[in-house]
Design an enzyme around this catalytic site. Structure first.
Site, PDB file in Angstrom:
ATOM      1  CG  ASP A   1     -28.098 -61.850  15.020  1.00 47.28           C
ATOM      2  OD1 ASP A   1     -27.043 -62.323  15.474  1.00 47.28           O
ATOM      3  OD2 ASP A   1     -28.726 -62.364  14.084  1.00 47.28           O
TER       4      ASP A   1
ATOM      5  CG  ASP B   1     -26.904 -68.763  12.400  1.00 49.85           C
ATOM      6  OD1 ASP B   1     -27.904 -68.485  13.085  1.00 49.85           O
ATOM      7  OD2 ASP B   1     -26.161 -67.898  11.902  1.00 49.85           O
TER       8      ASP B   1
HETATM    9  C1  GLA Z   1     -27.842 -64.391  12.087  1.00 51.74           C
HETATM   10  C2  GLA Z   1     -28.753 -65.186  12.991  1.00 51.74           C
HETATM   11  C3  GLA Z   1     -29.857 -65.827  12.186  1.00 51.74           C
HETATM   12  C4  GLA Z   1     -30.626 -64.752  11.466  1.00 51.74           C
HETATM   13  C5  GLA Z   1     -29.693 -63.930  10.607  1.00 51.74           C
HETATM   14  C6  GLA Z   1     -30.408 -62.740   9.991  1.00 51.74           C
HETATM   15  O1  GLA Z   1     -27.116 -65.214  11.256  1.00 51.74           O
HETATM   16  O2  GLA Z   1     -28.037 -66.129  13.703  1.00 51.74           O
HETATM   17  O3  GLA Z   1     -30.701 -66.584  13.013  1.00 51.74           O
HETATM   18  O4  GLA Z   1     -31.275 -63.949  12.412  1.00 51.74           O
HETATM   19  O5  GLA Z   1     -28.594 -63.436  11.343  1.00 51.74           O
HETATM   20  O6  GLA Z   1     -29.574 -61.970   9.217  1.00 51.74           O
END
Ligand code: GLA
Length: 741
Positions: A478, A546
């Site tokens: 990420d 997301d």
């Molecule tokens: C980001 C990712 C999510 C999740 C969060 C965790 O927003 O896109 O899918 O992994 O971080 O903090």
């Protein structure tokens, strides 16, 4: 595939689909002659650019020739300062700040296959699959060389381009701008199409007619960004998904970029893609060279679907790692929306048990398993297990998951650090920015200085330990904030920072993949903030957004599919009300949308009713049955969510023997018409297709030109017959060609 005429100094890159032609002009520059559908090879193409007609009110290269004006001649790799007043592709300055513009043609060579670009992601091809033309340009005053590289693929309407600059002289020079490609087209009758948006609504299709001046997209955020994707299309007004011509440019790069289209006063169009010149200066000491990232240039005469299928094939065959070609990606369950930071081993293993019973193949433990992380204020940078949550250790958890029959994956955010972390306490000098500056925060975190190899090495060692301890199968990588105060204590020239940062990211990927080739990487940046062809080279799938709301996902996945194959589009079913939009859609709708990507779940199976569990089991079986088709087939978009209330797409097997069709209607309509149909594409006209959901067969021509009948819609008076009703309707059907006899 490449014709090189030494005498006339003309070059023709040609395969069955496209031709790309340019020549050396009388002043030693390169003049562009043609890019479009494949042309028969001719001895001479000079007549494509008439240089006999004097040009009014312009500057001209030769005092006695009013016709030779760089203001009007289509250029191949435009330079500043010699009479072409459009945007140059390159600016190299000498020590006095003077732009070096004496680059003229030196020689050309042809190579079999395609060379790799050191330290950078790029498409690859064996000899026989591609051929490469390398053009050497040279400035004798400063002894600086430019190498223009063009690779043409035998079986795709694709040329890849990149550029290298070499300082052979004895003075340092400075690169201020270096576009990876520049293509001049002889008219401006195009619409510019690009993929733009924001966090949670990434890659929506935007279209606008070209007008005189510059229109551009780009990122200055240190990542390719949620806001603009490094991908541009110029399409004719009449081009649709199914027909018409279009030119597409995709950048194989994950950092700051600029994609721009300039229309000049004669309606010529210059399309350019490269590292964003703002904040970029690269010093080249004597003997040093700089390699620009790769740009993919493609042409379609089969509409936007044709353009997409070429890019999808290119990614599948020539971009993603050999290891992941032709292999099914595991159906995963991710605990993020199920637990957020609030979990312990028992809770996780309960999810694993339930998921296993549903048919899931991979369990991914998301954020919160490391350091002292219980919310987003601490511990990024401390990649060792959170003892409070997982007292038996991460290796033990991984063992338990594997014993239960699931593969094990972990979330990392390698480029980040919280001030509340051991890493930051020990190495405050490892964050981006000067210590005396007030640093800008994003999600309580700062960005590590990946331009510093020492920092990359430290993170590598921590990750290596965890991967070994867990025998890890999968990593979700990420990146949850953009870069500010872009500077490194380890650099002399801060103009190099952004590019060196992304090279550091690539280096970490490279090292991990070399050491652990079995690990499947999924890239992520707050959802789809770094969804680009550069990342795909290392991580063959990406978390698309997301926003898992299945109505929003129609737009996100539709837009994303323009440039990326379904095989790379992470798409999961999540709980309702949706955590990003609070919308409620049926499990069927959520599944029907998520099938068209790499499938998975983002919910707590414990919260499902027995009936829902049954549906989930069916969904997983359905996906397992058709995932090879989804992986390898041609994805054809039929109805756009950006234009209609109905959305449709289909995956058609390369040999046209089967297809999977998805149809969705967002809002219900009062008094809808009878006999609704969906016209399909890509099938064999004469084929007869059995549609299992309808238990009957149809001819291919009938399905394409008359249409697939849609189930009867509720209209206020047909209560007893209606097969679909209300908002968020959907239908997925599979069809297979059957033997007539
Ligand atoms: C980001 C990712 C999510 C999740 C969060 C965790 O927003 O896109 O899918 O992994 O971080 O903090």
């Amino acid at each position: 595939m490449i014709y090189k005429d030494e005498n006339r100094q003309q070059f023709h890159l040609k395969n069955d689909y496209i031709s790309y032609i340019f020549r050396v002009l009388e002043n030693g520059h390169l003049g562009h002659l043609y890019f479009g559908p494949s042309l028969r090879h001719q001895k001479n193409f000079e007549h494509f650019q008439d240089l006999n007609n004097p040009v009014g009110y312009s500057t001209h290269t030769f005092s006695d020739n009013l016709a030779f004006s760089l203001e009007t001649i289509l250029q191949e790799y435009p330079l500043y300062g010699k009479g072409d007043y459009r945007e140059p592709a390159i600016i190299v300055e000498d020590q006095n700040g003077k732009s070096i513009s004496g680059f003229i043609f030196d020689y050309a060579e042809i190579q079999e296959g395609k060379p790799q670009l050191e330290g950078l992601p790029a498409t690859y091809a064996d000899s026989g699959q591609a051929e490469t033309l390398v053009i050497h340009l040279y400035d004798s005053e400063t002894d600086v060389k430019i190498l223009l590289m063009y690779s043409i693929f035998e079986r795709l309407p694709v040329i890849t381009r990149s550029v290298q600059v070499i300082n052979k002289g004895n003075q340092e020079v400075s690169l201020k701008r270096l576009f990876s490609c520049s293509v001049d087209l002889p008219d401006a009758d195009y619409d510019m199409l690009h993929l733009s948006g924001a966090w949670a609504r990434e890659r929506h299709i935007k279209e606008r007619p070209l007008v005189q001046g510059i229109q551009s997209i780009g990122s200055m955020r240190g990542s390719s960004s949620h806001q603009h994707n490094p991908f541009l299309v110029l399409k004719r007004k009449e081009t649709t998904e199914h027909q018409g011509t279009a030119v597409g440019i995709q950048f194989v790069y994950s950092g700051n970029f600029l994609g721009q289209v300039e229309v000049d006063h004669y309606e010529n169009t210059r399309i350019q893609m490269g590292i964003h010149p703002s904040q970029f200066t690269w010093g080249l000491k004597p003997g040093e060279s700089f390699q620009a990232p790769e740009a993919i240039v493609t042409f379609s005469k089969k509409g936007l679907n044709g353009l997409s299928t070429s890019l999808h094939d290119l990614h599948r065959k020539h971009l993603i790692a050999e290891k992941w070609k032709g292999i099914e990606r595991p159906i995963l369950i991710n605990n993020w929306e199920a637990t957020y930071f609030d979990f312990n081993e028992e809770k996780l293993l309960n999810i694993v048990d339930q998921a296993k019973a549903l048919g899931v193949e991979l369990f991914v433990l998301d954020d919160g398993w490391f350091g002292k992380r219980n919310d987003d204020t601490s511990s990024l940078g401390d990649w060792f297990v959170n003892q409070t949550k997982l007292p038996k250790g991460i290796g033990d958890l991984a063992d338990s998951v594997k014993k239960k029959g699931l593969a094990f994956g972990l979330w990392f955010e390698p480029e980040m650090v919280n001030p509340d972390s051991d890493l930051y306490r020990n190495h405050p000098e490892w964050v981006i920015g000067y210590p005396e500056q007030q640093l800008t925060f994003g999600r309580n975190q700062l960005v590590l200085d990946f331009s510093n190899p020492e920092v990359v090495d430290h993170i590598y060692k921590q990750m290596k330990k965890i991967i070994e301890e867990t025998k890890l199968d999968y990593i979700k990588w990420d990146m949850n904030r953009n870069i500010t105060e872009a500077a490194s204590l380890s650099l002399e020239n801060q103009g190099e920072f952004f590019h060196r940062y992304i090279l550091g990211v690539y280096r970490l990927y490279e090292r991990l993949l070399q050491e652990f080739p079995e690990v499947l990487f999924e890239s992520c940046a707050g959802g789809g903030g770094r969804f680009d062809a550069g990342m795909m080279y290392y991580a063959p799938q990406a978390w698309t957004s997301d926003d898992t709301d299945s109505v929003d996902r129609l737009k996100i996945q539709y837009g994303t599919s323009l440039a990326f194959p379904l095989y790379s589009i992470g798409s999961h079913v999540s709980a309702v009300p949706n955590h990003q939009t609070w919308r409620e859609t049926s499990l069927v709708h959520r599944g029907n949308v998520a099938y068209f990507g790499t499938f998975g779940y983002e919910l707590d199976p414990e919260s499902l009713t027995e009936q829902e569990k049954k549906e989930v089991r069916e969904q997983i079986n359905f996906y397992k049955e058709y995932r090879t088709l989804i992986r390898d087939g041609d994805f054809l978009r039929l109805l756009s969510p950006f234009r209609h209330n109905e959305v449709a797409w289909m995956v058609c097997a390369k040999d046209r023997s089967e297809a999977l069709v998805g149809w969705y209607k967002t809002l219900s309509t009062p008094n809808p018409k009878n006999n609704q149909v969906l016209r399909l594409a890509g099938l064999k006209s004469e084929g007869r297709y059995y549609v299992s959901e309808y238990n009957r067969s149809y001819f291919g021509d009938e399905l394409m030109y008359r249409g697939l009948p849609l189930p009867i819609e509720f209209n206020g008076v047909n209560e007893h017959m209606a097969e679909r009703r209300g908002d968020y309707q959907s239908l997925v059907v599979h069809m297979k060609e059957i033997d007539e006899s």
